[in-house]
Write a protein that holds these residues in place. Structure first.
Motif, mmCIF file in Angstrom:
data_model
loop_
_atom_site.group_PDB
_atom_site.id
_atom_site.type_symbol
_atom_site.label_atom_id
_atom_site.label_comp_id
_atom_site.label_asym_id
_atom_site.label_seq_id
_atom_site.Cartn_x
_atom_site.Cartn_y
_atom_site.Cartn_z
ATOM 1 N N LYS A 2 0.835 -1.198 0.000
ATOM 2 C CA LYS A 2 0.000 0.000 0.000
ATOM 3 C C LYS A 2 0.870 1.247 0.000
ATOM 4 O O LYS A 2 1.855 1.329 0.725
ATOM 5 C CB LYS A 2 -0.924 -0.008 1.221
ATOM 6 N N THR A 20 3.436 1.554 -11.011
ATOM 7 C CA THR A 20 2.542 1.403 -12.164
ATOM 8 C C THR A 20 3.304 0.915 -13.386
ATOM 9 O O THR A 20 2.877 -0.016 -14.087
ATOM 10 C CB THR A 20 1.852 2.737 -12.477
ATOM 11 N N GLN A 23 4.281 -2.626 -13.195
ATOM 12 C CA GLN A 23 3.107 -3.496 -13.009
ATOM 13 C C GLN A 23 3.166 -4.242 -11.674
ATOM 14 O O GLN A 23 2.891 -5.438 -11.597
ATOM 15 C CB GLN A 23 2.965 -4.465 -14.179
ATOM 16 N N SER A 25 1.466 -4.598 -8.236
ATOM 17 C CA SER A 25 0.143 -4.326 -7.671
ATOM 18 C C SER A 25 0.273 -3.607 -6.321
ATOM 19 O O SER A 25 1.084 -3.990 -5.473
ATOM 20 C CB SER A 25 -0.620 -5.637 -7.488
ATOM 21 N N PHE A 26 -0.519 -2.552 -6.147
ATOM 22 C CA PHE A 26 -0.501 -1.826 -4.881
ATOM 23 C C PHE A 26 -1.837 -1.137 -4.647
ATOM 24 O O PHE A 26 -2.565 -0.815 -5.589
ATOM 25 C CB PHE A 26 0.636 -0.799 -4.847
ATOM 26 N N GLU A 27 -2.144 -0.926 -3.389
ATOM 27 C CA GLU A 27 -3.310 -0.147 -3.003
ATOM 28 C C GLU A 27 -2.886 1.309 -2.900
ATOM 29 O O GLU A 27 -1.924 1.630 -2.207
ATOM 30 C CB GLU A 27 -3.861 -0.629 -1.660
ATOM 31 N N ASP A 28 -3.608 2.177 -3.561
ATOM 32 C CA ASP A 28 -3.270 3.601 -3.584
ATOM 33 C C ASP A 28 -4.179 4.338 -2.594
ATOM 34 O O ASP A 28 -5.268 4.778 -2.941
ATOM 35 C CB ASP A 28 -3.452 4.147 -5.001
ATOM 36 N N ASN A 185 3.141 1.190 -20.091
ATOM 37 C CA ASN A 185 2.477 1.017 -18.796
ATOM 38 C C ASN A 185 2.208 2.343 -18.082
ATOM 39 O O ASN A 185 1.477 2.372 -17.093
ATOM 40 C CB ASN A 185 3.315 0.113 -17.892
ATOM 41 N N TYR A 189 -1.998 5.570 -17.491
ATOM 42 C CA TYR A 189 -2.036 6.182 -16.160
ATOM 43 C C TYR A 189 -1.954 7.702 -16.269
ATOM 44 O O TYR A 189 -2.716 8.431 -15.619
ATOM 45 C CB TYR A 189 -0.887 5.648 -15.305
#
Length: 206
Positions: A2, A20, A23, A25-28, A185, A189
């Motif tokens: 996170k 990002t 790639q 994965s994370f909670e923003d 990627n 965004y």
């Protein structure tokens, strides 16, 4: 994983860009200044950005970026490159400190002197240093990107908001900014970020 930071780009954005692009994965987690008062006591040093994994927290922007650099192979191929990347990153942070001082303390009277007297000098330093590896035709440390490239991209992107002509006399940095913005990627965004008009700074000035 996170990332916790205010609902602006600020110091958290280079971390978001790196994750990002790779790639990862994370909670923003984003919050307002009012919400921050309840979150602050839970953070190491009472600071953000914060990168957290379950019960572990990493704060301090540089510590987070260097950690991600080491873990994901974005920290140079040898000690010479690693030290150069570290030095370049700190140079970006020096420029950002001067930028934020103007933004938060003297925007109305300080913007024009910053653009005229401070920014060209600082960008000249970065332009010259950027040409150290591969004449500045790829990334900070040559053919492979590093964590410093994400910091550099965000910094000059912010400066282009301040002045569209900021990079006109710095062709290597200008070309780097364009090339980096086209990374597959990151492109979506960045487009979404623009459509949402995400603020750069906490006081609305940019």
């Amino acid at each position: 994983m996170k990332v916790s930071y205010f609902n602006v780009r600020g110091l958290g954005e280079m971390i978001r860009l790196l994750l990002t692009d790779k790639q990862i994965s994370f909670e923003d987690e984003k919050f307002t200044k009012d919400e921050w008062q309840n979150i602050k006591p839970k953070m190491q040093f009472g600071q953000v950005p914060c990168l957290s994994f379950e019960d572990e927290q990493i704060v301090q922007t540089g510590a987070i970026m260097r950690h991600l650099g080491r873990v994901h192979g974005l920290n140079g191929q040898n000690e010479q490159e690693t030290t150069f990347i570290d030095m370049f990153f700190e140079g970006i942070r020096d420029l950002h400190s001067k930028y934020t001082t103007m933004i938060y303390q003297n925007y109305e009277n300080g913007k024009e002197p910053f653009l005229k007297d401070v920014l060209p000098v600082e960008l000249e330093k970065l332009e010259k240093l950027f040409k150290t590896y591969g004449n500045g035709d790829a990334f900070v440390a040559g053919a492979k990107e590093s964590y410093a490239d994400y910091a550099l991209f965000e910094e000059i992107d912010v400066l282009l908001v301040l002045s569209q002509s900021a990079l006109d006399h710095f062709p290597k940095l200008k070309n780097f900014h364009y090339r980096f913005s086209q990374r597959p990627n990151l492109k979506a965004y960045l487009s979404k970020r623009a459509s949402l008009n995400v603020p750069i700074n906490g006081n609305g000035k940019q």
